[in-house]
Design a protein around this motif. Sequence first.
Motif, PDB file in Angstrom:
ATOM      1  N   ALA A 110       0.836  -1.207   0.000  1.00 14.31           N
ATOM      2  CA  ALA A 110       0.000   0.000   0.000  1.00 14.31           C
ATOM      3  C   ALA A 110       0.866   1.250   0.000  1.00 14.31           C
ATOM      4  O   ALA A 110       0.566   2.226  -0.708  1.00 14.31           O
ATOM      5  CB  ALA A 110      -0.932  -0.004   1.211  1.00 14.31           C
ATOM      6  N   LEU A 111       1.945   1.247   0.760  1.00 14.03           N
ATOM      7  CA  LEU A 111       2.834   2.411   0.782  1.00 14.03           C
ATOM      8  C   LEU A 111       3.539   2.597  -0.559  1.00 14.03           C
ATOM      9  O   LEU A 111       3.740   3.729  -1.008  1.00 14.03           O
ATOM     10  CB  LEU A 111       3.850   2.276   1.916  1.00 14.03           C
ATOM     11  CG  LEU A 111       3.282   2.498   3.305  1.00 14.03           C
ATOM     12  CD1 LEU A 111       4.348   2.229   4.358  1.00 14.03           C
ATOM     13  CD2 LEU A 111       2.742   3.914   3.450  1.00 14.03           C
ATOM     14  N   TRP A 112       3.930   1.493  -1.216  1.00 12.21           N
ATOM     15  CA  TRP A 112       4.549   1.610  -2.538  1.00 12.21           C
ATOM     16  C   TRP A 112       3.559   2.170  -3.559  1.00 12.21           C
ATOM     17  O   TRP A 112       3.912   3.017  -4.389  1.00 12.21           O
ATOM     18  CB  TRP A 112       5.080   0.258  -3.011  1.00 12.21           C
ATOM     19  CG  TRP A 112       6.478  -0.004  -2.553  1.00 12.21           C
ATOM     20  CD1 TRP A 112       6.874  -0.919  -1.633  1.00 12.21           C
ATOM     21  CD2 TRP A 112       7.665   0.671  -2.973  1.00 12.21           C
ATOM     22  NE1 TRP A 112       8.230  -0.854  -1.451  1.00 12.21           N
ATOM     23  CE2 TRP A 112       8.744   0.103  -2.267  1.00 12.21           C
ATOM     24  CE3 TRP A 112       7.921   1.692  -3.863  1.00 12.21           C
ATOM     25  CZ2 TRP A 112      10.046   0.537  -2.442  1.00 12.21           C
ATOM     26  CZ3 TRP A 112       9.223   2.124  -4.039  1.00 12.21           C
ATOM     27  CH2 TRP A 112      10.264   1.541  -3.339  1.00 12.21           C
ATOM     28  N   VAL A 127       1.847   9.369  -5.733  1.00  8.79           N
ATOM     29  CA  VAL A 127       2.362  10.706  -5.435  1.00  8.79           C
ATOM     30  C   VAL A 127       3.373  11.132  -6.487  1.00  8.79           C
ATOM     31  O   VAL A 127       3.364  12.286  -6.947  1.00  8.79           O
ATOM     32  CB  VAL A 127       2.967  10.746  -4.013  1.00  8.79           C
ATOM     33  CG1 VAL A 127       3.780  11.998  -3.795  1.00  8.79           C
ATOM     34  CG2 VAL A 127       1.868  10.642  -2.977  1.00  8.79           C
ATOM     35  N   ALA A 128       4.237  10.230  -6.905  1.00  2.00           N
ATOM     36  CA  ALA A 128       5.235  10.566  -7.919  1.00  2.00           C
ATOM     37  C   ALA A 128       4.571  10.903  -9.256  1.00  2.00           C
ATOM     38  O   ALA A 128       4.958  11.871  -9.925  1.00  2.00           O
ATOM     39  CB  ALA A 128       6.212   9.399  -8.090  1.00  2.00           C
ATOM     40  N   VAL A 129       3.562  10.136  -9.642  1.00  2.00           N
ATOM     41  CA  VAL A 129       2.844  10.418 -10.892  1.00  2.00           C
ATOM     42  C   VAL A 129       2.107  11.746 -10.789  1.00  2.00           C
ATOM     43  O   VAL A 129       2.140  12.560 -11.732  1.00  2.00           O
ATOM     44  CB  VAL A 129       1.878   9.265 -11.233  1.00  2.00           C
ATOM     45  CG1 VAL A 129       0.923   9.657 -12.352  1.00  2.00           C
ATOM     46  CG2 VAL A 129       2.656   8.019 -11.605  1.00  2.00           C
ATOM     47  N   ALA A 130       1.447  11.996  -9.668  1.00  2.00           N
ATOM     48  CA  ALA A 130       0.730  13.262  -9.488  1.00  2.00           C
ATOM     49  C   ALA A 130       1.694  14.443  -9.537  1.00  2.00           C
ATOM     50  O   ALA A 130       1.398  15.485 -10.153  1.00  2.00           O
ATOM     51  CB  ALA A 130      -0.031  13.254  -8.163  1.00  2.00           C
ATOM     52  N   PHE A 131       2.862  14.318  -8.931  1.00  2.00           N
ATOM     53  CA  PHE A 131       3.840  15.398  -8.968  1.00  2.00           C
ATOM     54  C   PHE A 131       4.361  15.617 -10.383  1.00  2.00           C
ATOM     55  O   PHE A 131       4.522  16.762 -10.823  1.00  2.00           O
ATOM     56  CB  PHE A 131       5.015  15.095  -8.034  1.00  2.00           C
ATOM     57  CG  PHE A 131       6.087  16.140  -8.085  1.00  2.00           C
ATOM     58  CD1 PHE A 131       5.903  17.356  -7.461  1.00  2.00           C
ATOM     59  CD2 PHE A 131       7.268  15.908  -8.772  1.00  2.00           C
ATOM     60  CE1 PHE A 131       6.885  18.336  -7.508  1.00  2.00           C
ATOM     61  CE2 PHE A 131       8.252  16.871  -8.833  1.00  2.00           C
ATOM     62  CZ  PHE A 131       8.064  18.091  -8.202  1.00  2.00           C
ATOM     63  N   ALA A 132       4.600  14.531 -11.117  1.00  4.52           N
ATOM     64  CA  ALA A 132       5.085  14.660 -12.492  1.00  4.52           C
ATOM     65  C   ALA A 132       4.048  15.350 -13.372  1.00  4.52           C
ATOM     66  O   ALA A 132       4.387  16.233 -14.170  1.00  4.52           O
ATOM     67  CB  ALA A 132       5.434  13.282 -13.056  1.00  4.52           C
ATOM     68  N   VAL A 133       2.785  14.984 -13.220  1.00  2.00           N
ATOM     69  CA  VAL A 133       1.725  15.621 -14.011  1.00  2.00           C
ATOM     70  C   VAL A 133       1.601  17.090 -13.637  1.00  2.00           C
ATOM     71  O   VAL A 133       1.494  17.960 -14.503  1.00  2.00           O
ATOM     72  CB  VAL A 133       0.385  14.873 -13.815  1.00  2.00           C
ATOM     73  CG1 VAL A 133      -0.776  15.660 -14.398  1.00  2.00           C
ATOM     74  CG2 VAL A 133       0.471  13.492 -14.436  1.00  2.00           C
TER      75      VAL A 133
END
Length: 82
Positions: free
Chosen positions: A46-48, A54-60
Amino acid sequence: MKRGEREQAVRRVMERAVAPVPPELCADAVRRGDRLLRRRRLARRALWVLACAVAVAFAVWSATAHPWVEPPSQTTPPVTDW
């Protein structure tokens, strides 16, 4: 307490007769250990997933907002005669 006295005290405790271990104790420990491992594995997954989201949201966000670009000035500098 000196080292020799401590060793003798530990030996006395270890030599005492202990009550026999219940036969179902091992099965209970294995069951609890399996449950603990499953919970840890689920929490880790779940944490992964959360970290990847979060990484995808930040990249977008960074691709659309361009946070590294200086925002345009709200006022223009005064024009002087050349």
